[in-house]
Design a protein around this motif. Structure first.
Motif, mmCIF file in Angstrom:
data_model
loop_
_atom_site.group_PDB
_atom_site.id
_atom_site.type_symbol
_atom_site.label_atom_id
_atom_site.label_comp_id
_atom_site.label_asym_id
_atom_site.label_seq_id
_atom_site.Cartn_x
_atom_site.Cartn_y
_atom_site.Cartn_z
ATOM 1 N N TYR A 102 0.958 -1.140 -0.048
ATOM 2 C CA TYR A 102 -0.106 0.068 0.019
ATOM 3 C C TYR A 102 0.811 1.277 0.026
ATOM 4 C CZ TYR A 102 -4.905 -1.903 0.921
ATOM 5 O OH TYR A 102 -5.869 -2.636 0.785
ATOM 6 N N PHE A 103 1.842 1.161 0.857
ATOM 7 C CA PHE A 103 2.791 2.571 1.100
ATOM 8 C C PHE A 103 3.356 2.571 -0.635
ATOM 9 C CE2 PHE A 103 3.094 1.536 5.757
ATOM 10 C CZ PHE A 103 2.117 2.296 6.151
ATOM 11 N N LEU A 104 3.943 1.426 -0.985
ATOM 12 C CA LEU A 104 4.837 1.838 -2.334
ATOM 13 C C LEU A 104 3.741 2.301 -3.440
ATOM 14 C CD1 LEU A 104 7.526 1.136 -3.636
ATOM 15 C CD2 LEU A 104 6.566 -1.160 -4.203
ATOM 16 N N CYS A 105 2.682 1.750 -3.538
ATOM 17 C CA CYS A 105 1.700 2.063 -4.490
ATOM 18 C C CYS A 105 1.218 3.451 -4.364
ATOM 19 C CB CYS A 105 0.456 1.171 -4.583
ATOM 20 S SG CYS A 105 1.027 -0.282 -5.429
ATOM 21 N N ALA A 106 1.285 3.973 -3.196
ATOM 22 C CA ALA A 106 0.906 5.472 -2.989
ATOM 23 C C ALA A 106 2.087 6.233 -2.595
ATOM 24 C CB ALA A 106 -0.298 5.341 -1.956
ATOM 25 N N HIS A 107 3.108 5.817 -3.096
ATOM 26 C CA HIS A 107 4.422 6.849 -2.738
ATOM 27 C C HIS A 107 4.395 8.177 -2.976
ATOM 28 C CE1 HIS A 107 8.652 7.566 -2.134
ATOM 29 N NE2 HIS A 107 8.738 6.553 -1.469
ATOM 30 N N PRO A 161 9.453 3.906 7.585
ATOM 31 C CA PRO A 161 7.802 3.872 7.871
ATOM 32 C C PRO A 161 7.278 4.611 6.471
ATOM 33 C CG PRO A 161 8.916 4.819 9.566
ATOM 34 C CD PRO A 161 10.060 4.752 8.590
ATOM 35 N N GLY A 162 6.070 3.837 6.174
ATOM 36 C CA GLY A 162 5.252 4.349 5.075
ATOM 37 C C GLY A 162 4.229 5.685 5.480
ATOM 38 N N ASP A 163 3.740 6.311 4.600
ATOM 39 C CA ASP A 163 2.887 7.428 4.716
ATOM 40 C C ASP A 163 1.427 7.127 4.851
ATOM 41 O OD1 ASP A 163 1.827 10.005 4.951
ATOM 42 O OD2 ASP A 163 2.846 10.748 3.264
ATOM 43 N N VAL A 164 0.856 6.931 5.908
ATOM 44 C CA VAL A 164 -0.502 6.355 5.866
ATOM 45 C C VAL A 164 -1.469 7.624 5.108
ATOM 46 C CG1 VAL A 164 -2.480 6.104 7.333
ATOM 47 C CG2 VAL A 164 -0.267 4.972 7.851
ATOM 48 N N ALA A 165 -0.978 8.826 5.711
ATOM 49 C CA ALA A 165 -2.007 9.760 4.940
ATOM 50 C C ALA A 165 -2.157 9.809 3.488
ATOM 51 C CB ALA A 165 -1.370 11.065 5.521
ATOM 52 N N THR A 166 -0.938 9.425 2.838
ATOM 53 C CA THR A 166 -0.897 9.680 1.393
ATOM 54 C C THR A 166 -1.482 8.416 0.870
ATOM 55 O OG1 THR A 166 1.487 10.521 1.322
ATOM 56 C CG2 THR A 166 0.533 9.347 -0.615
ATOM 57 N N VAL A 167 -1.542 7.196 1.542
ATOM 58 C CA VAL A 167 -2.400 5.915 1.213
ATOM 59 C C VAL A 167 -4.000 6.170 1.209
ATOM 60 C CG1 VAL A 167 -2.806 3.512 1.770
ATOM 61 C CG2 VAL A 167 -0.518 4.376 1.799
ATOM 62 N N LEU A 168 -4.254 7.098 2.302
ATOM 63 C CA LEU A 168 -5.664 7.227 2.561
ATOM 64 C C LEU A 168 -6.307 8.135 1.411
ATOM 65 C CD1 LEU A 168 -5.750 7.485 6.688
ATOM 66 C CD2 LEU A 168 -6.341 5.491 5.290
ATOM 67 N N ARG A 169 -5.421 9.281 0.974
ATOM 68 C CA ARG A 169 -5.829 9.886 -0.060
ATOM 69 C C ARG A 169 -6.034 9.476 -1.199
ATOM 70 N NH1 ARG A 169 -2.312 13.717 3.017
ATOM 71 N NH2 ARG A 169 -0.614 13.231 1.520
ATOM 72 N N THR A 170 -5.130 8.656 -1.560
ATOM 73 C CA THR A 170 -5.210 7.794 -2.672
ATOM 74 C C THR A 170 -6.508 7.082 -2.905
ATOM 75 O OG1 THR A 170 -2.793 7.692 -2.901
ATOM 76 C CG2 THR A 170 -3.978 5.944 -4.085
#
Length: 384
Positions: A102-107, A161-170
């Protein structure tokens, strides 16, 4: 005759399998190709010889496909090291590779449109054709977009650590596309957000899931038989999905109890208050204004301030709503439509009719334009 493997079962396994290959060092594009080969093999083999551990089977086959595809003289030594590291069939690392995917695809290095396309392709398991149809672009255009996104993230290491906020916006971008082509993107976004919520214990993930469920619960009532927009206050609440509403309310209440407020939790709280009213007149606008105040504090978004002006107009009267609207940029989307509504509520029908017509001319969609044109005609008829 053997039964075919359900597509939903295979799609649900894709993120975890792809994430494992990427973590082991596979190039993202090559890893996805290998996973697709493994899925085709599963469709062929599983009906007659189903594995005990589906994910482990896919990981083993996909990893071997990757190794076969990358075999060359210059990489033989490293390849042999990778083969030695290969776990036995059925042994899958407990590390949550789905979350990393998830983090990678919404990097953050990806554009929003590329992140959406890659998420639907790699995490959602949709075909390039399905994604292209959903976004009303040629398949070749979508294929190029996905290929560029794969190349962009291929050198990205998942050691931070991945960016949860970016994943959620995506995911929220996916949800707001609704339904197009043969893919229900709203339902797909809910499925992916449920999957994310199972992978990470985060109140904002729960907040987004609750928000999606509460909005989706009202879907059947949003348009009339001819496709025309129906405002929230005029919707047939008997068409609302009470099971989805109950689930969404439970989720957002649980998230809010953790006292780590975020913007999606606040939006979900507002949606829950709308859903709680049996009729529009019972809506708790005072509490909704309070939640919009929290959203303004969290985001300072002009769009949030615009929506807050509507809520203030309902809670404290049209004059108060117009005062809240006064300091905002008139070029904001929906600004003129909101102004028209508040002017009508304040009794200034001449200004309201003019503003409804102006808003219709600026509308972004045909459905919105037709709705605002009807509003202008209705107010003009009252003047006549």
């Amino acid at each position: 005759m053997t039964a075919p493997v359900p597509g939903a079962v295979l799609r649900g396994l894709i993120p975890g399998v792809l994430g494992i290959l990427v973590r082991r060092g596979a190039d993202f594009a090559a890893a996805e190709d290998a996973v697709q080969d493994a899925l085709l093999e599963a469709v062929r083999v599983w009906p007659s010889d189903p594995p005990r551990d589906r994910k482990g089977w896919l990981v083993t086959v996909a990893w071997r496909r990757f190794l076969d595809a990358t075999r060359s003289e210059t990489t033989r030594r490293r390849r042999e090291e990778l083969v030695e590291e290969e776990p036995a069939p059925g042994q899958v690392s407990p590390v949550d590779d789905t979350l990393q995917l998830y983090f990678l695809c919404a990097h953050p290095c990806l554009t929003p449109s590329s992140a959406v396309a890659l998420t639907l392709r790699a995490v959602g398991g949709l075909t390039t054709r399905q994604i292209a149809q959903a976004y009303l672009v040629p398949e070749a255009t979508m294929a190029q977009r996905i290929s560029r996104a794969k190349r962009t993230v291929s050198s990205t290491r998942l050691n931070q650590p991945g960016d949860v906020a970016t994943v959620l916006r995506t995911l929220y971008l996916v949800f707001n596309e609704g339904y197009s082509g043969d893919v229900d993107l709203a339902a797909e976004a809910i499925r992916l957000t449920r999957q994310l919520a199972a992978a990470i214990d985060h109140p904002e993930v729960a907040g987004l899931l609750a928000l999606m469920l509460l909005h989706h619960a009202r879907r059947a009532s949003r348009t009339g038989p001819g496709g025309g927009l129906i405002p929230l206050a005029e919707q047939d609440r008997g068409l609302w999905d009470t099971a989805l509403i109950a689930e969404g309310v439970d989720i957002v209440q649980s998230a809010l109890s953790r006292d780590r407020l975020g913007e999606f939790q606040a939006q979900a709280a507002i949606a829950a208050l709308h859903a709680d009213a049996l009729v529009a007149a019972e809506t708790d606008w005072v509490q909704i204004v309070e939640w919009y105040d929290e959203l303004v504090r969290l985001t300072d978004s002009p769009v949030v301030r615009l929506n807050r002006a509507v809520a203030v107009g309902e809670a404290d009267g049209a004059r108060a709503g117009l005062a809240a609207l006064a300091g905002l940029d008139e070029s904001l989307p929906r600004y003129v439509a909101v102004a028209a509504y508040l002017r009508e509520r304040d009794g200034d029908l001449v200004a309201a009719a003019r503003l409804y017509a102006e808003a219709a001319a600026k509308a972004a969609t045909l459905a919105e334009r037709e709705h605002l044109t009807r509003q202008a005609a209705r107010v003009n008829a009252g003047l006549a």
